[in-house]
Design a protein around this motif. Structure first.
Motif, PDB file in Angstrom:
ATOM      1  N   SER A 267      -5.195   1.361   4.054  1.00 17.90           N
ATOM      2  CA  SER A 267      -6.611   1.478   3.291  1.00 17.90           C
ATOM      3  C   SER A 267      -6.955   2.488   3.271  1.00 17.90           C
ATOM      4  O   SER A 267      -7.171   3.123   1.844  1.00 17.90           O
TER       5      SER A 267
ATOM      6  N   ILE B  96       1.141  -0.908   0.511  1.00 19.78           N
ATOM      7  CA  ILE B  96      -0.383   0.639   0.224  1.00 19.78           C
ATOM      8  C   ILE B  96       0.773   1.115   0.280  1.00 19.78           C
ATOM      9  O   ILE B  96       0.106   2.472  -0.994  1.00 19.78           O
ATOM     10  N   SER B  97       1.981   1.531   1.015  1.00 17.44           N
ATOM     11  CA  SER B  97       2.574   2.765   0.830  1.00 17.44           C
ATOM     12  C   SER B  97       3.869   2.372   1.484  1.00 17.44           C
ATOM     13  O   SER B  97       4.447   1.361   2.694  1.00 17.44           O
TER      14      SER B  97
ATOM     15  N   ALA C 128      -1.358   2.067   9.963  1.00 25.17           N
ATOM     16  CA  ALA C 128      -0.781   2.324   8.325  1.00 25.17           C
ATOM     17  C   ALA C 128      -2.027   1.697   7.897  1.00 25.17           C
ATOM     18  O   ALA C 128      -1.890   0.437   7.969  1.00 25.17           O
TER      19      ALA C 128
ATOM     20  N   LYS D 171       6.387   4.114   2.727  1.00 21.91           N
ATOM     21  CA  LYS D 171       6.623   4.928   3.381  1.00 21.91           C
ATOM     22  C   LYS D 171       6.733   4.775   4.987  1.00 21.91           C
ATOM     23  O   LYS D 171       7.447   4.358   5.995  1.00 21.91           O
TER      24      LYS D 171
ATOM     25  N   PHE E 144       1.589   8.082   5.943  1.00 21.84           N
ATOM     26  CA  PHE E 144       1.010   7.712   4.841  1.00 21.84           C
ATOM     27  C   PHE E 144      -0.420   7.477   5.556  1.00 21.84           C
ATOM     28  O   PHE E 144      -1.122   7.543   6.589  1.00 21.84           O
TER      29      PHE E 144
END
Length: 134
Positions: free
Chosen positions: A121, A53-54, A119, A56, A134
């Protein structure tokens, strides 16, 4: 499925040929129980994890960090260079909750001291107060 464990190494971000990025890391989960004889059995299970997803989040995923993961577990099998069969447990991660405990770099020391960070989505209004990128 949810699993809780500690990172066994720092996360790595890998860039694929199609410009997508994946965060790879490994966690160890511990289970304790008593067998029929009353003996305490301790078992550690290792998962190779991927988070798409990210990228970071990788800077926060350091060795020793306690994490709670949501996602899908699956197995993989292969023949190694030594000609022997091998198998492993993998976890396709869709959500990560950091519970702390890992090593911190100097640039992370200024982050909030919240013990629980997510974190996800999906974003919601309560996440806007968080100082994570994020």
């Amino acid at each position: 499925m949810n699993i809780i464990g500690r990172l066994t190494r720092d996360a790595e971000v890998r860039k694929l040929s199609n410009e997508k990025q994946v965060v790879n890391f490994s966690i160890a989960t511990n289970d304790n129980y008593r067998n029929k004889k009353g003996e305490k059995i301790e078992q550690t299970t290792y998962f190779e994890c991927a988070y798409w997803i990210s990228p970071k989040i990788a800077e926060h995923l350091t060795k020793g960090t306690l994490v709670e993961l949501s996602g899908r577990a699956y197995t993989s099998a292969w023949i190694g260079k030594d000609g022997e069969p091998h198998a492993g447990l993998n976890f396709h991660t869709s959500q990560i909750t950091l519970h702390g405990g890992g090593k911190r770099s100097d640039n992370n020391s200024t982050k909030s001291s919240k013990t629980r960070r997510k974190a996800n989505s999906k974003s919601n209004d309560s996440d806007k107060e968080d100082d994570l990128p994020f």
